[in-house]
Design a protein around this motif. Structure first.
Motif, PDB file in Angstrom:
ATOM      1  N   GLN A  39       0.830  -1.201   0.000  1.00 15.04           N
ATOM      2  CA  GLN A  39       0.000   0.000   0.000  1.00 15.04           C
ATOM      3  C   GLN A  39       0.866   1.254   0.000  1.00 15.04           C
ATOM      4  OE1 GLN A  39      -3.442   0.126  -0.099  1.00 15.04           O
ATOM      5  NE2 GLN A  39      -3.178  -2.036  -0.561  1.00 15.04           N
ATOM      6  N   PRO A  40       0.426   2.314  -0.673  1.00 14.62           N
ATOM      7  CA  PRO A  40       1.180   3.574  -0.660  1.00 14.62           C
ATOM      8  C   PRO A  40       1.317   4.116   0.765  1.00 14.62           C
ATOM      9  CG  PRO A  40      -0.484   3.612  -2.379  1.00 14.62           C
ATOM     10  CD  PRO A  40      -0.754   2.391  -1.541  1.00 14.62           C
ATOM     11  N   VAL A  41       2.418   4.823   1.017  1.00 11.78           N
ATOM     12  CA  VAL A  41       2.672   5.450   2.312  1.00 11.78           C
ATOM     13  C   VAL A  41       3.038   6.919   2.081  1.00 11.78           C
ATOM     14  CG1 VAL A  41       3.468   3.313   3.380  1.00 11.78           C
ATOM     15  CG2 VAL A  41       5.124   4.835   2.344  1.00 11.78           C
ATOM     16  N   ILE A  42       2.875   7.712   3.120  1.00 12.01           N
ATOM     17  CA  ILE A  42       3.313   9.105   3.089  1.00 12.01           C
ATOM     18  C   ILE A  42       4.661   9.158   3.795  1.00 12.01           C
ATOM     19  CG2 ILE A  42       2.834  11.459   3.850  1.00 12.01           C
ATOM     20  CD1 ILE A  42      -0.155  10.706   3.730  1.00 12.01           C
ATOM     21  N   ALA A  43       5.653   9.748   3.133  1.00 18.97           N
ATOM     22  CA  ALA A  43       6.996   9.841   3.704  1.00 18.97           C
ATOM     23  C   ALA A  43       7.478  11.285   3.661  1.00 18.97           C
ATOM     24  CB  ALA A  43       7.964   8.953   2.921  1.00 18.97           C
ATOM     25  N   ALA A  44       8.203  11.673   4.703  1.00 15.11           N
ATOM     26  CA  ALA A  44       8.830  12.988   4.730  1.00 15.11           C
ATOM     27  C   ALA A  44      10.029  12.981   3.793  1.00 15.11           C
ATOM     28  CB  ALA A  44       9.266  13.329   6.149  1.00 15.11           C
ATOM     29  N   ASP A  45      10.288  14.133   3.180  1.00 17.06           N
ATOM     30  CA  ASP A  45      11.386  14.239   2.206  1.00 17.06           C
ATOM     31  C   ASP A  45      12.188  15.494   2.466  1.00 17.06           C
ATOM     32  OD1 ASP A  45      13.012  14.039  -0.072  1.00 17.06           O
ATOM     33  OD2 ASP A  45      11.535  15.077  -1.305  1.00 17.06           O
ATOM     34  N   ARG A  46      13.472  15.327   2.812  1.00 11.74           N
ATOM     35  CA  ARG A  46      14.367  16.476   2.975  1.00 11.74           C
ATOM     36  C   ARG A  46      15.421  16.523   1.871  1.00 11.74           C
ATOM     37  NH1 ARG A  46      16.445  16.536   9.136  1.00 11.74           N
ATOM     38  NH2 ARG A  46      17.529  14.717   8.331  1.00 11.74           N
ATOM     39  N   ILE A  47      15.391  15.568   0.941  1.00 15.03           N
ATOM     40  CA  ILE A  47      16.464  15.516  -0.061  1.00 15.03           C
ATOM     41  C   ILE A  47      16.007  15.939  -1.461  1.00 15.03           C
ATOM     42  CG2 ILE A  47      17.805  13.843   1.226  1.00 15.03           C
ATOM     43  CD1 ILE A  47      16.830  11.672  -0.612  1.00 15.03           C
ATOM     44  N   GLY A  48      14.732  16.225  -1.634  1.00 17.00           N
ATOM     45  CA  GLY A  48      14.268  16.778  -2.905  1.00 17.00           C
ATOM     46  C   GLY A  48      13.841  15.780  -3.951  1.00 17.00           C
ATOM     47  N   ALA A  49      13.229  14.682  -3.539  1.00 16.70           N
ATOM     48  CA  ALA A  49      12.725  13.702  -4.504  1.00 16.70           C
ATOM     49  C   ALA A  49      11.543  14.285  -5.264  1.00 16.70           C
ATOM     50  CB  ALA A  49      12.306  12.418  -3.789  1.00 16.70           C
ATOM     51  N   GLY A  50      11.385  13.818  -6.496  1.00 16.92           N
ATOM     52  CA  GLY A  50      10.288  14.305  -7.320  1.00 16.92           C
ATOM     53  C   GLY A  50       9.395  13.176  -7.791  1.00 16.92           C
ATOM     54  N   VAL A  51       8.206  13.530  -8.241  1.00 17.25           N
ATOM     55  CA  VAL A  51       7.254  12.552  -8.746  1.00 17.25           C
ATOM     56  C   VAL A  51       7.898  11.772  -9.893  1.00 17.25           C
ATOM     57  CG1 VAL A  51       5.030  12.261  -9.906  1.00 17.25           C
ATOM     58  CG2 VAL A  51       5.243  13.872  -8.005  1.00 17.25           C
ATOM     59  N   GLY A  52       7.752  10.444  -9.838  1.00 17.45           N
ATOM     60  CA  GLY A  52       8.300   9.566 -10.859  1.00 17.45           C
ATOM     61  C   GLY A  52       9.645   8.965 -10.499  1.00 17.45           C
ATOM     62  N   GLU A  53      10.312   9.511  -9.477  1.00 12.88           N
ATOM     63  CA  GLU A  53      11.619   8.976  -9.087  1.00 12.88           C
ATOM     64  C   GLU A  53      11.477   7.777  -8.161  1.00 12.88           C
ATOM     65  OE1 GLU A  53      15.021  12.142  -9.114  1.00 12.88           O
ATOM     66  OE2 GLU A  53      13.452  12.802  -7.723  1.00 12.88           O
ATOM     67  N   ASN A  54      12.416   6.843  -8.291  1.00 13.01           N
ATOM     68  CA  ASN A  54      12.510   5.729  -7.348  1.00 13.01           C
ATOM     69  C   ASN A  54      13.338   6.191  -6.159  1.00 13.01           C
ATOM     70  OD1 ASN A  54      11.061   4.117  -9.068  1.00 13.01           O
ATOM     71  ND2 ASN A  54      12.801   2.929  -9.765  1.00 13.01           N
ATOM     72  N   VAL A  55      12.869   5.839  -4.967  1.00 11.21           N
ATOM     73  CA  VAL A  55      13.522   6.291  -3.741  1.00 11.21           C
ATOM     74  C   VAL A  55      13.686   5.133  -2.760  1.00 11.21           C
ATOM     75  CG1 VAL A  55      12.698   8.676  -3.922  1.00 11.21           C
ATOM     76  CG2 VAL A  55      11.289   6.982  -2.746  1.00 11.21           C
ATOM     77  N   ILE A  56      14.561   5.349  -1.777  1.00 10.26           N
ATOM     78  CA  ILE A  56      14.722   4.420  -0.668  1.00 10.26           C
ATOM     79  C   ILE A  56      14.044   5.061   0.525  1.00 10.26           C
ATOM     80  CG2 ILE A  56      16.365   3.233   0.833  1.00 10.26           C
ATOM     81  CD1 ILE A  56      18.407   3.621  -1.511  1.00 10.26           C
ATOM     82  N   VAL A  57      13.205   4.291   1.217  1.00 13.82           N
ATOM     83  CA  VAL A  57      12.437   4.809   2.350  1.00 13.82           C
ATOM     84  C   VAL A  57      12.786   4.015   3.600  1.00 13.82           C
ATOM     85  CG1 VAL A  57      10.107   5.185   3.267  1.00 13.82           C
ATOM     86  CG2 VAL A  57      10.554   5.508   0.828  1.00 13.82           C
ATOM     87  N   SER A  58      13.062   4.746   4.675  1.00 16.44           N
ATOM     88  CA  SER A  58      13.283   4.146   5.991  1.00 16.44           C
ATOM     89  C   SER A  58      12.007   4.346   6.792  1.00 16.44           C
ATOM     90  CB  SER A  58      14.468   4.824   6.676  1.00 16.44           C
ATOM     91  OG  SER A  58      14.687   4.269   7.951  1.00 16.44           O
ATOM     92  N   ARG A  59      11.628   3.329   7.577  1.00 10.33           N
ATOM     93  CA  ARG A  59      10.384   3.414   8.359  1.00 10.33           C
ATOM     94  C   ARG A  59      10.652   3.250   9.842  1.00 10.33           C
ATOM     95  NH1 ARG A  59       5.148   0.853   5.751  1.00 10.33           N
ATOM     96  NH2 ARG A  59       4.320   2.501   7.017  1.00 10.33           N
ATOM     97  N   GLY A  60       9.728   3.746  10.655  1.00 14.32           N
ATOM     98  CA  GLY A  60       9.779   3.555  12.099  1.00 14.32           C
ATOM     99  C   GLY A  60      10.826   4.422  12.781  1.00 14.32           C
ATOM    100  N   SER A  61      11.336   3.930  13.913  1.00 14.90           N
ATOM    101  CA  SER A  61      12.276   4.734  14.701  1.00 14.90           C
ATOM    102  C   SER A  61      13.547   5.101  13.930  1.00 14.90           C
ATOM    103  CB  SER A  61      12.604   4.053  16.023  1.00 14.90           C
ATOM    104  OG  SER A  61      13.123   2.767  15.822  1.00 14.90           O
ATOM    105  N   PRO A  62      14.075   4.263  13.015  1.00 19.78           N
ATOM    106  CA  PRO A  62      15.246   4.713  12.250  1.00 19.78           C
ATOM    107  C   PRO A  62      14.989   5.988  11.448  1.00 19.78           C
ATOM    108  CG  PRO A  62      15.025   2.345  12.040  1.00 19.78           C
ATOM    109  CD  PRO A  62      13.773   2.849  12.732  1.00 19.78           C
ATOM    110  N   ALA A  63      13.755   6.211  11.009  1.00 19.31           N
ATOM    111  CA  ALA A  63      13.435   7.439  10.277  1.00 19.31           C
ATOM    112  C   ALA A  63      13.528   8.650  11.194  1.00 19.31           C
ATOM    113  CB  ALA A  63      12.032   7.335   9.672  1.00 19.31           C
ATOM    114  N   ARG A  64      13.173   8.480  12.459  1.00 21.33           N
ATOM    115  CA  ARG A  64      13.203   9.600  13.408  1.00 21.33           C
ATOM    116  C   ARG A  64      14.618   9.935  13.862  1.00 21.33           C
ATOM    117  NH1 ARG A  64       8.385   7.059  14.505  1.00 21.33           N
ATOM    118  NH2 ARG A  64       9.258   5.605  16.007  1.00 21.33           N
ATOM    119  N   VAL A  65      15.539   8.987  13.793  1.00 21.04           N
ATOM    120  CA  VAL A  65      16.920   9.222  14.209  1.00 21.04           C
ATOM    121  C   VAL A  65      17.541  10.376  13.431  1.00 21.04           C
ATOM    122  CG1 VAL A  65      19.248   8.207  14.186  1.00 21.04           C
ATOM    123  CG2 VAL A  65      17.318   6.872  15.011  1.00 21.04           C
ATOM    124  N   LEU A  66      17.095  10.597  12.223  1.00 26.70           N
ATOM    125  CA  LEU A  66      17.650  11.641  11.369  1.00 26.70           C
ATOM    126  C   LEU A  66      17.380  13.049  11.881  1.00 26.70           C
ATOM    127  CD1 LEU A  66      16.665  10.028   7.964  1.00 26.70           C
ATOM    128  CD2 LEU A  66      18.944  10.124   8.972  1.00 26.70           C
TER     129      LEU A  66
END
Length: 93
Positions: A39-66
């Motif tokens: 299922q699609p998810v909503i992810a925060a983006d600080r690196i400037g990804a755009g529609v159509g790009e493939n990205v790597i997504v971290s989930r859970g507490s590792p995402a908050r460590v940043l």
């Protein structure tokens, strides 16, 4: 972590503290053959990804460590934009 394709954006003028200036993107998880994989998810983006790009997504507490110890209500974060990848074929090669 998982790989996904950016399929859209989410705009929210009112957000919880700590989410200021965070772009929110809609990510469709995909497998390594570019097929939908969940299922699609909503992810925060600080690196400037755009529609159509493939990205790597971290989930859970590792995402908050940043966020350097700040408490932020983030469950998913884009951590990379995929330039290319290579995997073996289904026949073990």
């Amino acid at each position: 972590m998982f790989m996904g394709k950016v399929i859209g954006s989410v705009w929210a003028t009112q957000k919880e503290e700590g989410m200021d200036n965070l772009k929110l993107m809609v990510i469709q998880p995909i497998d390594f053959k570019d097929r939908e994989a969940g299922q699609p998810v909503i992810a925060a983006d600080r690196i400037g990804a755009g529609v159509g790009e493939n990205v790597i997504v971290s989930r859970g507490s590792p995402a908050r460590v940043l966020f350097s110890g700040r408490m932020v209500p983030i469950d998913a974060m884009i951590v990379g934009i995929v330039d290319s990848f290579e995997v073996g074929d289904d026949n073990g090669g």
